[in-house]
Design a protein around this motif. Structure first.
Motif, short mmCIF file in Angstrom:
data_model
loop_
_atom_site.label_atom_id
_atom_site.label_comp_id
_atom_site.label_asym_id
_atom_site.label_seq_id
_atom_site.Cartn_x
_atom_site.Cartn_y
_atom_site.Cartn_z
N GLU A 1 35.88 35.71 54.50
CA GLU A 1 36.87 36.20 53.59
C GLU A 1 38.25 36.57 54.24
O GLU A 1 38.19 37.19 55.25
N ASP B 1 35.14 33.05 38.25
CA ASP B 1 35.30 33.28 37.03
C ASP B 1 36.12 32.11 36.31
O ASP B 1 35.66 31.87 35.22
N ARG C 1 39.02 40.74 43.52
CA ARG C 1 39.95 41.05 42.56
C ARG C 1 39.28 42.52 42.05
O ARG C 1 39.89 43.20 41.42
#
Ligand SMILES: Cc1cc2nc3c(=O)[nH]c(=O)nc-3n(C[C@H](O)[C@H](O)[C@H](O)COP(=O)(O)OP(=O)(O)OC[C@H]3O[C@@H](n4cnc5c(N)ncnc54)[C@H](O)[C@@H]3O)c2cc1C
Length: 339
Positions: free
Chosen positions: A30, A316, A38
């Motif tokens: 990360e 997403d 987000r």
């Protein structure tokens, strides 16, 4: 089996969670200092606020079970005040009643990813930005942006927003047509930009709503919410407004002087709510989300065929809906397939 996941947002956390009982060593890379992506939380002057995603909706049974029970309900917040609407003319109206949950945590929405990872043995390497990928034999070798070796893995899952995943695929040495096919499909997914501005006041704002959403998409402001409706976020007697500007406005003003942008946002909010006190917040904060919400989903089946080579994508943008719950469910799906 060594599995690497790039990105520790909802999707990456979902992949790791689904693999929690698998016979696999899972490493998550990360680039930020914390997990959540987000679905982000910040702390300042005694306040805690979700400056990206505002809440998680229970849009799938799996997500409802996880958030509403399995991950623990201690500190779970379900925002009860309603979401109202406004249009281009600034007319505010009561919204439709919704019995959907609006979940976050007293400690902030980053808790979701933290709790998911806490159920796993995954190693999360923070502040590690993957910059290059190479196909070596049957495995995938990763390097950070400075070229430092991050290891070789049997399976690789990419979860950054589509434009960042496309950049990673660009930096992938894999002599196979599928690499270009996948990169082109990923590149085609556009994102909307959202500029978030936080406005703090040392007085309480007495309104019947938690948030206002612009329904005709013609206003400069897309969303305005009161963070004080989330227990544990704002001390009593204070108010913290989260203003998320419309995509076009956000794109145009993205690189402007932040101080000027924040003043302009305070003016927009003042006009909408008709309260002059709001023009002079006592402190402010901001975050530009260049890749905020995907415009569509991933087309074609290159990503499914890549799975045959141990390369997966989740997020997403894969499902085509900018929602924490959908990103999480997509990650769970990929993790289950890997298992
Ligand atoms: C302003 C805003 C408001 C929103 N409001 C809501 C809401 O109210 N409700 C809702 O459900 N959804 C909302 N969303 C959408 C929601 O936040 C996203 O759909 C969801 O969080 C996406 O999760 P993800 O895991 O797919 O991606 P991300 O959360 O973007 O995770 C990807 C991760 O990859 C990391 N990364 C990127 N590149 C690299 C690299 N090279 N190496 C290592 N790590 C890398 C990133 O730092 C990030 O942590 C909102 C989004 C924004 C921006």
């Amino acid at each position: 089996m060594d599995i690497a996941i790039v990105g520790a947002g909802a999707a990456g956390a979902g992949v790791a969670y689904a693999l929690r009982e698998a016979d696999a060593t899972v490493t998550v890379f990360e680039k930020s200092r914390g997990v959540g992506g987000r679905a982000a939380t910040r702390r300042k002057h005694g306040c805690r606020y979700d400056h990206g995603a505002n809440y998680v909706k229970a849009n799938e049974d799996r997500v409802t079970d996880l958030v509403g029970s399995t991950l623990g309900t201690d500190g779970l917040v379900d925002v009860e005040e309603p979401v109202w609407t406004f249009d281009a003319s600034g007319t505010i109206e009561e919204g439709r009643e919704s019995d959907e949950h609006k979940w976050t945590y007293e400690a902030g929405i980053t808790q979701l990813a933290k709790r998911l990872f806490a159920h796993t043995d995954a190693t999360v390497e923070l502040e590690t930005r993957v910059g290059a990928i190479e196909r070596e034999g049957e495995g995938w070798t990763l390097a950070d942006v400075d070229g430092a070796d991050l290891g070789t893995f049997d399976r690789l899952v990419l979860t950054p927003p589509a434009p960042q995943t496309a950049a990673l695929l660009d930096a992938t040495a894999w002599d196979h047509d599928l690499r270009n096919e996948l990169r082109e499909a990923v590149e085609a997914v556009d994102y909307r930009t959202v500029y978030s501005v936080l406005l703090h006041y040392d007085f309480e704002l007495d309104r019947p709503w938690y948030a206002l959403v612009n329904t005709d998409k013609e206003h400069d402001l897309g969303w305005l919410s009161r963070e004080e409706c989330k227990p544990g976020h704002v001390p009593a007697g204070e108010s913290l407004l989260v203003a998320q500007m419309a995509p076009e406005w956000s794109r145009e003003r993205y690189d402007d002087d932040p101080e000027v942008v924040k003043e302009d946002v305070a003016d927009v909010v003042t006009a909408l709510l008709g309260d002059e006190r709001l023009a002079t917040p006592d402190w402010t904060d901001r975050q530009g989300w260049r890749y905020a919400l995907p415009e569509g989903g991933l087309e074609g089946d290159a990503h499914r065929r890549c799975a045959g080579h141990g390369l997966y994508v989740a997020g997403d943008w894969v499902v085509g809906e900018g929602r924490v719950g959908r990103a999480l469910a997509c990650g769970l799906d990929v993790g289950e397939r890997l298992r």
